[in-house]
Motif scaffolding. Structure first.
Motif, PDB file in Angstrom:
ATOM      1  N   ILE A 106      69.291 108.238  25.027  1.00  0.00           N
ATOM      2  CA  ILE A 106      69.887 108.808  24.056  1.00  0.00           C
ATOM      3  C   ILE A 106      70.377 108.055  22.796  1.00  0.00           C
ATOM      4  N   LEU A 107      69.978 108.329  21.698  1.00  0.00           N
ATOM      5  CA  LEU A 107      70.523 107.731  20.458  1.00  0.00           C
ATOM      6  C   LEU A 107      71.593 108.499  19.596  1.00  0.00           C
ATOM      7  N   THR A 108      72.566 107.708  19.239  1.00  0.00           N
ATOM      8  CA  THR A 108      73.461 108.334  18.229  1.00  0.00           C
ATOM      9  C   THR A 108      73.861 107.455  17.247  1.00  0.00           C
ATOM     10  N   PRO A 132      79.057 100.923  15.284  1.00  0.00           N
ATOM     11  CA  PRO A 132      78.344 101.165  16.406  1.00  0.00           C
ATOM     12  C   PRO A 132      78.591 100.109  17.492  1.00  0.00           C
ATOM     13  N   ALA A 133      78.740  98.979  17.058  1.00  0.00           N
ATOM     14  CA  ALA A 133      79.075  97.824  18.304  1.00  0.00           C
ATOM     15  C   ALA A 133      80.346  98.295  18.862  1.00  0.00           C
ATOM     16  N   ALA A 134      81.472  98.647  18.165  1.00  0.00           N
ATOM     17  CA  ALA A 134      82.555  98.892  18.567  1.00  0.00           C
ATOM     18  C   ALA A 134      82.781 100.067  19.420  1.00  0.00           C
ATOM     19  N   ALA A 186      73.559 103.306  20.212  1.00  0.00           N
ATOM     20  CA  ALA A 186      74.123 103.632  19.060  1.00  0.00           C
ATOM     21  C   ALA A 186      73.518 102.746  17.782  1.00  0.00           C
ATOM     22  N   TYR A 187      73.099 103.607  16.915  1.00  0.00           N
ATOM     23  CA  TYR A 187      72.795 102.602  15.533  1.00  0.00           C
ATOM     24  C   TYR A 187      73.879 103.018  14.386  1.00  0.00           C
ATOM     25  N   ASP A 235      67.243  98.542  12.161  1.00  0.00           N
ATOM     26  CA  ASP A 235      66.482  98.368  13.356  1.00  0.00           C
ATOM     27  C   ASP A 235      67.457  97.856  14.379  1.00  0.00           C
ATOM     28  N   GLU A 236      68.863  97.528  14.070  1.00  0.00           N
ATOM     29  CA  GLU A 236      69.790  96.926  15.086  1.00  0.00           C
ATOM     30  C   GLU A 236      70.363  98.197  15.958  1.00  0.00           C
ATOM     31  N   VAL A 237      70.518  98.237  17.080  1.00  0.00           N
ATOM     32  CA  VAL A 237      70.981  99.181  17.905  1.00  0.00           C
ATOM     33  C   VAL A 237      72.042  98.271  19.185  1.00  0.00           C
TER      34      VAL A 237
END
Length: 404
Positions: A48-50, A55-57, A101-102, A114-116
């Motif tokens: 799953i992507l959201t 997103p990091a936190a 998460a992106y 590109d970072e996730v």
């Protein structure tokens, strides 16, 4: 609108067409949905992507869970992630179930950075760590990512679905339906409209004026968004699905526009491009801002899609479902490469302008004007498609085709 034929199922009855909120749906079931959409699923690795502004936190240790400012992300967790880990993956023969998460794009169908990040807080790469390593990717986000994921699936070979704007109404209606039936109905309407020469739409304003938009379709093969990604071929479904669409080859005329702040304008179209907006009522500054954007980057006004809903669903308040409702139509500006069109992100002056933005015409969305009539010209014959936001007899007869 015609009286539904006895051959039609209950969800296409006259009563349900007039009051779709009364349609009965089975409970939402992840196993049924994913099993139907992605057959086969055995041996597939799913994730799953959201999206979040940070997103990091928010994804680390599922920090976002329970926070009211993240309604879509919480639905992704509650209805999909928990169900996958509660037995759905075993039932479907799938593995994985990871959550990533992106960074939020803040624009419909803009390319993703590109970072996730994963739930342990590790930074990863979509291109290096996600796209090559998962067979099925479910993107449940605030903003649509259909266009960028469609491009990436062709590059990396995965299948997927985009479910932006997910809410309870969508879960319990547009995602609870039988997608084999949705696909069959979309195909019936697609066949009734494919290879059209052009379409004319009459919009009736509250003051009685009629605006007409003409869209040239050049006898192209109509396409459908029907929700099925069966087999192994790379593809991305937009769920809820249920739509027949075209990429206009030309367009001219006028159509009304209701802006987010409620301002109403008349848009003038020439050579497939919106060239100006004029105020009907509301805030002139909103009109001025749109005209300034058109002047600065004319590609933002290029019409990239004409779509027609094919499902009978209740209003959800989210366009991803509401544009799929039978009797509605929509136009879209901007990129259309994910639809087989020729408008790509590189053609825009700025990256943030390379969106695909739907303009939905539906009673709840645009109560200030009526889609009085939609006419299709094909092979020297004219057929009415929509009358006063209702499917025409021609469309209802098409939906009856091939049923026992």
């Amino acid at each position: 609108m015609s009286t539904a034929s006895p051959a039609l199922p209950d969800y296409l009855s006259e009563e349900i067409l007039l009051h779709p909120e009364n349609r009965q749906f089975p409970p939402f079931d992840v196993v049924r949905l994913l099993g139907t959409v992605f057959e086969p699923t055995a041996g597939c690795r799913v994730c799953i992507l959201t999206d979040f502004d940070d997103p990091a936190a928010e994804i680390k240790d599922m920090a976002f869970v329970g926070k009211p400012e993240f309604p879509v992300q919480n639905k992704a967790y509650e209805a999909v992630h928990q169900a996958l880990h509660g037995g759905a993956m075993d039932a479907l023969g799938m593995t994985g179930g990871d959550f990533f998460a992106y960074k939020t794009t803040h624009g419909s169908n803009l390319d993703l950075e590109d970072e996730v990040w994963d739930t342990q807080g590790h930074q990863l790469s979509l291109d290096a760590d996600i796209y090559p390593n998962y067979d099925i990717i479910l993107c449940i986000s605030t903003w649509s990512a259909t266009a960028p994921l469609t491009a990436k699936c062709k590059e990396f070979g995965f299948r997927g679905a985009t479910l932006h704007g997910l809410n309870d109404i969508i879960l319990n209606s547009g995602l609870a339906v039988n997608y084999d039936e949705v696909s069959a109905d979309a195909e019936r309407i697609r066949l009734a409209m494919t290879k059209a020469d052009d379409v004319e739409i009459d919009f009736e304003l509250e003051d009685g004026r009629i605006l007409t938009a003409w869209l040239g379709l050049a006898q192209q093969e109509a396409q459908k968004s029907h929700g099925l990604c069966k087999g192994k071929a790379p593809d991305v479904a937009n769920l809820p699905a249920g739509e027949v669409y075209f990429v206009p080859s030309d367009a001219h005329g006028h159509f009304p526009m209701k802006y987010e702040d409620g301002t109403l304008g008349v848009l003038t179209v020439k050579d497939r491009n919106i060239i100006k907006s004029e105020l009907i009522e509301g805030d002139q500054a909103t009109i001025d801002a749109h005209n300034a954007r058109l002047a600065d980057d004319p590609m933002t006004g290029t019409l990239g899609e004409l779509g027609f809903g094919t499902q009978v669903l209740p209003v959800s308040g989210a366009d991803i479902q509401d544009e799929k409702v039978l009797g509605t139509c929509h136009l879209a500006t901007g990129r259309d490469d994910h639809l087989g069109g020729d408008i790509v992100p590189e053609m825009f002056k700025k990256h943030e302008n390379s969106t695909h933005d739907d303009i939905l015409f539906a009673p709840h969305k645009t109560p200030n004007f009526n889609v009085k009539e939609v006419r299709m010209n094909r092979g020297g014959k004219q057929e009415i498609i929509i009358e006063n936001f209702r499917p025409s007899r021609y469309i209802m007869d098409a939906l009856a085709e091939g049923r026992d």
